[in-house]
Design an enzyme around this catalytic site. Structure first.
Site, short mmCIF file in Angstrom:
data_model
loop_
_atom_site.label_atom_id
_atom_site.label_comp_id
_atom_site.label_asym_id
_atom_site.label_seq_id
_atom_site.Cartn_x
_atom_site.Cartn_y
_atom_site.Cartn_z
N TYR A 151 49.40 55.90 29.25
CA TYR A 151 48.26 55.23 28.80
C TYR A 151 48.57 53.85 28.79
O TYR A 151 49.56 53.35 28.23
CB TYR A 151 48.20 55.61 27.07
CG TYR A 151 47.16 57.07 27.25
CD1 TYR A 151 45.81 57.08 27.57
CD2 TYR A 151 47.89 58.10 27.31
CE1 TYR A 151 45.23 58.31 27.29
CE2 TYR A 151 47.33 59.56 27.09
CZ TYR A 151 45.76 59.53 27.40
OH TYR A 151 45.14 60.58 27.16
N GLU A 152 47.51 52.89 29.12
CA GLU A 152 47.61 51.44 28.93
C GLU A 152 46.81 50.82 27.99
O GLU A 152 46.94 49.67 27.80
CB GLU A 152 47.69 51.18 30.38
CG GLU A 152 48.41 51.47 31.25
CD GLU A 152 48.43 51.07 32.90
OE1 GLU A 152 47.60 50.15 33.07
OE2 GLU A 152 49.28 51.62 33.63
N HIS A 153 45.75 51.45 27.46
CA HIS A 153 44.81 50.81 26.41
C HIS A 153 44.72 51.91 25.49
O HIS A 153 44.83 53.12 25.34
CB HIS A 153 43.43 50.67 27.17
CG HIS A 153 43.50 49.93 28.66
ND1 HIS A 153 43.54 48.42 28.45
CD2 HIS A 153 43.58 50.57 29.89
CE1 HIS A 153 43.70 48.22 29.92
NE2 HIS A 153 43.59 49.17 30.67
#
Length: 301
Positions: A151-153
């Site tokens: 996950y990056e956001h």
């Protein structure tokens, strides 16, 4: 004389133990993300060195609807990797032909249909329950071995992310659904992943740190400094070195000394493995860096 001999023996023994500790940190693990660009790359396209441990990581499973206007599903995961070529039958075939191969899936990623793939749980309990059910179904259908968290956001705070992901990994492991788990942080999201690591490091096997998120002007000395920094951030973790083979790749490139830096880490007993993002980006060039990385990892030091 006896005392001197005893001291020499003790010093030799201590040196031996230190060398064993350093050597034990090296690993011959190679990992490759695959499927995110849907360009037809197959597992069988990628060269596999039989003298290393090899993990394919299917990219991605995302808890979003599979529509033209995707929206969060509160933990109900759908397949977003290229499932025209990365099929259960292909996974079965590659694992049968290569006993050193395992296959995982990655959660999240950067975007889904051009929209940021936000981590957006309505509640920890509901998200974890839905995620366990949906991911167990996918993992069993595809005969997978582990998961990766990318996950990056985020539409939530660090503590909620840590509790949700930590409970998910713990439950999947306790249920015997997966045998390993990894996380894929980079500098900008360390605040989330460091809390996850603090609370659940015991169930996380590898740290696929995205060193290619650093600037393209990165040199060998800077890369080694970044590696040591992240080793301190994720204390005790198996930190993998990494490159990207995409058109927009940053970080320390092979042309600027990536494999030289990996050789330094290996000589120092620090190289826990290498991963590449991604097979999709490497396909056109015939996977030269995959071959070079695996050759390096296969060399015993």
């Amino acid at each position: 004389m006896a005392s001197t001999c005893h001291k020499l023996i003790l010093q030799t023994f201590i040196t031996f133990l230190l060398m064993q500790t350093l050597t034990a940190q090296n690993s011959n693990l190679f990992r490759e993300y695959i499927g995110a660009l849907s360009n037809g790359v197959r597992l069988s396209d990628v060269p596999i060195n039989s003298f290393i441990d090899f993990h394919f990581i299917l990219s991605f499973a995302i808890d979003y609807t599979d529509t033209t206007s995707p929206s969060p599903t509160d933990g109900k995961f759908n397949i977003f990797w290229d499932n025209t070529t990365l099929l259960p039958s292909q996974i079965c075939s590659i694992k049968q032909a290569n006993p050193n191969v395992k296959v995982a899936l990655s959660l999240g990623g950067d975007t889904v249909n051009g929209v940021p793939a936000n981590f957006s749980p309505c509640s920890i309990d509901t998200w974890v329950n839905n995620a366990v059910i949906s991911l167990t179904s996918i993992i069993q259908e595809y005969n997978l071995d582990g998961i990766d968290v990318d996950y990056e956001h985020f539409n939530t705070d660090e503590a909620t992310f840590a509790a949700s992901i930590g409970q998910l990994i713990t439950t999947l492991k306790n249920n015997g659904v997966i045998s390993f788990a990894s996380i894929a942080p980079f500098e900008a999201v360390n605040s989330y992943y460091s809390v996850l690591w603090r609370d659940y490091a015991s169930v996380i096997d590898y740290v696929n740190f995205q060193f290619y998120a650093y600037d393209a002007t990165t040199n060998i000395s800077q890369f080694l400094s970044y590696y040591d920094k992240q080793s301190c951030m994720y204390i005790g973790g198996k930190i993998l070195a990494s490159i990207s083979t995409g058109a927009d790749a940053n970080g320390l490139s092979p042309a600027n000394g990536f494999f030289d830096a990996c050789t330094v880490l290996k000589k120092e007993g620090k190289l826990s493995g290498i991963f590449i993002w991604s097979a999709d980006g490497s396909k056109a060039d015939g996977f030269p860096y995959e071959q070079e990385a695996q050759k390096l990892l296969a060399i015993p030091y």
